[in-house]
Design a protein around this motif. Sequence first.
Motif, PDB file in Angstrom:
ATOM      1  N   GLU A 123     -11.295  40.846  34.747  1.00  9.50           N
ATOM      2  CA  GLU A 123     -12.701  40.785  34.352  1.00  9.50           C
ATOM      3  C   GLU A 123     -12.978  41.796  33.246  1.00  9.50           C
ATOM      4  OE1 GLU A 123     -14.852  38.369  35.512  1.00  9.50           O
ATOM      5  OE2 GLU A 123     -12.925  37.683  36.303  1.00  9.50           O
ATOM      6  N   GLY A 124     -12.310  42.930  33.312  1.00 12.79           N
ATOM      7  CA  GLY A 124     -12.420  43.899  32.224  1.00 12.79           C
ATOM      8  C   GLY A 124     -11.815  43.372  30.942  1.00 12.79           C
ATOM      9  N   PHE A 125     -10.694  42.667  31.054  1.00 13.04           N
ATOM     10  CA  PHE A 125     -10.058  42.070  29.876  1.00 13.04           C
ATOM     11  C   PHE A 125     -11.025  41.148  29.128  1.00 13.04           C
ATOM     12  CE2 PHE A 125      -8.213  38.039  28.423  1.00 13.04           C
ATOM     13  CZ  PHE A 125      -7.442  38.468  27.359  1.00 13.04           C
ATOM     14  N   ALA A 126     -11.743  40.303  29.865  1.00 10.94           N
ATOM     15  CA  ALA A 126     -12.645  39.338  29.232  1.00 10.94           C
ATOM     16  C   ALA A 126     -13.727  40.039  28.410  1.00 10.94           C
ATOM     17  CB  ALA A 126     -13.279  38.440  30.293  1.00 10.94           C
ATOM     18  N   VAL A 127     -14.240  41.154  28.910  1.00 11.04           N
ATOM     19  CA  VAL A 127     -15.281  41.874  28.183  1.00 11.04           C
ATOM     20  C   VAL A 127     -14.673  42.757  27.099  1.00 11.04           C
ATOM     21  CG1 VAL A 127     -17.282  43.392  28.403  1.00 11.04           C
ATOM     22  CG2 VAL A 127     -16.721  41.817  30.245  1.00 11.04           C
ATOM     23  N   ALA A 128     -13.499  43.315  27.362  1.00 10.89           N
ATOM     24  CA  ALA A 128     -12.836  44.133  26.337  1.00 10.89           C
ATOM     25  C   ALA A 128     -12.539  43.312  25.083  1.00 10.89           C
ATOM     26  CB  ALA A 128     -11.548  44.735  26.897  1.00 10.89           C
ATOM     27  N   ALA A 129     -12.160  42.046  25.260  1.00  5.60           N
ATOM     28  CA  ALA A 129     -11.926  41.181  24.107  1.00  5.60           C
ATOM     29  C   ALA A 129     -13.217  40.974  23.313  1.00  5.60           C
ATOM     30  CB  ALA A 129     -11.357  39.837  24.563  1.00  5.60           C
ATOM     31  N   GLN A 130     -14.326  40.792  24.018  1.00  6.76           N
ATOM     32  CA  GLN A 130     -15.618  40.681  23.338  1.00  6.76           C
ATOM     33  C   GLN A 130     -15.902  41.939  22.530  1.00  6.76           C
ATOM     34  OE1 GLN A 130     -18.782  39.866  26.113  1.00  6.76           O
ATOM     35  NE2 GLN A 130     -17.639  38.252  27.166  1.00  6.76           N
ATOM     36  N   ASP A 131     -15.710  43.088  23.163  1.00 10.26           N
ATOM     37  CA  ASP A 131     -16.040  44.353  22.508  1.00 10.26           C
ATOM     38  C   ASP A 131     -15.142  44.631  21.308  1.00 10.26           C
ATOM     39  OD1 ASP A 131     -18.045  44.709  24.337  1.00 10.26           O
ATOM     40  OD2 ASP A 131     -16.970  46.166  25.562  1.00 10.26           O
ATOM     41  N   LEU A 132     -13.863  44.285  21.411  1.00 16.93           N
ATOM     42  CA  LEU A 132     -12.973  44.473  20.264  1.00 16.93           C
ATOM     43  C   LEU A 132     -13.390  43.594  19.087  1.00 16.93           C
ATOM     44  CD1 LEU A 132      -9.399  44.742  21.825  1.00 16.93           C
ATOM     45  CD2 LEU A 132     -10.708  46.553  20.701  1.00 16.93           C
ATOM     46  N   ILE A 133     -13.793  42.373  19.382  1.00 16.64           N
ATOM     47  CA  ILE A 133     -14.256  41.476  18.311  1.00 16.64           C
ATOM     48  C   ILE A 133     -15.517  42.044  17.660  1.00 16.64           C
ATOM     49  CG2 ILE A 133     -15.270  39.200  17.855  1.00 16.64           C
ATOM     50  CD1 ILE A 133     -13.288  38.094  19.971  1.00 16.64           C
ATOM     51  N   LEU A 134     -16.427  42.571  18.464  1.00 17.53           N
ATOM     52  CA  LEU A 134     -17.649  43.156  17.915  1.00 17.53           C
ATOM     53  C   LEU A 134     -17.342  44.405  17.090  1.00 17.53           C
ATOM     54  CD1 LEU A 134     -19.989  42.755  21.018  1.00 17.53           C
ATOM     55  CD2 LEU A 134     -20.152  41.509  18.849  1.00 17.53           C
ATOM     56  N   ILE A 135     -16.377  45.196  17.528  1.00 17.87           N
ATOM     57  CA  ILE A 135     -15.974  46.377  16.767  1.00 17.87           C
ATOM     58  C   ILE A 135     -15.357  45.966  15.427  1.00 17.87           C
ATOM     59  CG2 ILE A 135     -14.295  48.282  16.715  1.00 17.87           C
ATOM     60  CD1 ILE A 135     -14.838  48.550  19.793  1.00 17.87           C
ATOM     61  N   MET A 136     -14.515  44.936  15.447  1.00 19.05           N
ATOM     62  CA  MET A 136     -13.940  44.433  14.205  1.00 19.05           C
ATOM     63  C   MET A 136     -15.024  43.922  13.269  1.00 19.05           C
ATOM     64  SD  MET A 136     -10.542  42.427  15.563  1.00 19.05           S
ATOM     65  CE  MET A 136     -10.331  41.590  13.985  1.00 19.05           C
ATOM     66  N   GLU A 137     -16.003  43.230  13.829  1.00 21.51           N
ATOM     67  CA  GLU A 137     -17.074  42.666  12.999  1.00 21.51           C
ATOM     68  C   GLU A 137     -17.838  43.751  12.267  1.00 21.51           C
ATOM     69  OE1 GLU A 137     -21.044  41.301  11.861  1.00 21.51           O
ATOM     70  OE2 GLU A 137     -20.578  42.788  13.410  1.00 21.51           O
ATOM     71  N   THR A 138     -18.050  44.900  12.920  1.00 19.99           N
ATOM     72  CA  THR A 138     -18.784  45.974  12.254  1.00 19.99           C
ATOM     73  C   THR A 138     -18.032  46.472  11.018  1.00 19.99           C
ATOM     74  OG1 THR A 138     -17.763  47.769  13.563  1.00 19.99           O
ATOM     75  CG2 THR A 138     -19.746  46.737  14.462  1.00 19.99           C
ATOM     76  N   GLU A 139     -16.703  46.433  11.078  1.00 19.87           N
ATOM     77  CA  GLU A 139     -15.905  46.885   9.944  1.00 19.87           C
ATOM     78  C   GLU A 139     -15.793  45.821   8.853  1.00 19.87           C
ATOM     79  OE1 GLU A 139     -12.527  49.258  10.359  1.00 19.87           O
ATOM     80  OE2 GLU A 139     -12.864  49.748  12.458  1.00 19.87           O
ATOM     81  N   MET A 140     -15.932  44.568   9.235  1.00 14.59           N
ATOM     82  CA  MET A 140     -15.766  43.467   8.272  1.00 14.59           C
ATOM     83  C   MET A 140     -17.083  42.922   7.750  1.00 14.59           C
ATOM     84  SD  MET A 140     -12.676  41.213  10.002  1.00 14.59           S
ATOM     85  CE  MET A 140     -13.678  40.704  11.411  1.00 14.59           C
ATOM     86  N   ARG A 141     -18.203  43.379   8.278  1.00 17.42           N
ATOM     87  CA  ARG A 141     -19.475  42.704   8.022  1.00 17.42           C
ATOM     88  C   ARG A 141     -19.776  42.509   6.537  1.00 17.42           C
ATOM     89  NH1 ARG A 141     -24.968  43.928  11.255  1.00 17.42           N
ATOM     90  NH2 ARG A 141     -23.568  43.235  12.935  1.00 17.42           N
ATOM     91  N   GLU A 142     -19.496  43.523   5.729  1.00 13.37           N
ATOM     92  CA  GLU A 142     -19.843  43.398   4.301  1.00 13.37           C
ATOM     93  C   GLU A 142     -19.019  42.312   3.608  1.00 13.37           C
ATOM     94  OE1 GLU A 142     -16.977  46.905   2.443  1.00 13.37           O
ATOM     95  OE2 GLU A 142     -19.113  47.281   2.742  1.00 13.37           O
ATOM     96  N   ASN A 143     -17.958  41.852   4.257  1.00  9.06           N
ATOM     97  CA  ASN A 143     -17.126  40.781   3.702  1.00  9.06           C
ATOM     98  C   ASN A 143     -17.301  39.456   4.441  1.00  9.06           C
ATOM     99  OD1 ASN A 143     -15.512  42.371   1.682  1.00  9.06           O
ATOM    100  ND2 ASN A 143     -14.976  43.510   3.533  1.00  9.06           N
TER     101      ASN A 143
END
Length: 200
Positions: free
Chosen positions: A59-79
Amino acid sequence: MPKRRRSDWTSAVETIRAGAAFLAQGSSYSYLRARTLLAGPKLFKDEGFGFALQICKWEGFAVAAQDLILIMETEMRENLPDDPRIRAAGLLQLYRDVLAAEEMPEHRKDRGWDDAIAEFEARLPVFMERAPLKPDAICTATALRLLDHAPITDDVREADKMMVLNNVAFRFIDYQATLRKRLDLVGFARELSEKMDVAA
């Protein structure tokens, strides 16, 4: 570690999958080992405790994947595309592919990941509309999910909340550096944007 950073979809999916598994398992196991102390070795061999720990990890894995994607998005947003709805749709597909890349855990074989996908779909508009957050603010969701499923009593759960939040945040911040080493985030943002444009 790869010799060069990758920017393709398959590499991004695998990096997120592996990272979410690593973070969920490491966070849950280290916390429960610390919490159970001398009783730990016996408890970890107990079938009921072991099954509860597996549920906590997955259950932690499922949310950790969400959070990693959101963290990546913050770094990629300008692109990425400006439209938050287009970004959300692309990130949701990325999440679906991450979950599909992992073997279905035993306790979810009768229901799959539909509720986790719906949960992320509901989270996405909130994050897409606001300014990018730091990893420690995003990964609070993983920490709370691990606490929710940890085989402990409610009073211990409440007492340990800040400790778990801090531990998980430290792990995510550390893994963010790994993401940057493994993935060319600017290059991946281009591929992700292309998929978003097609979906739109």
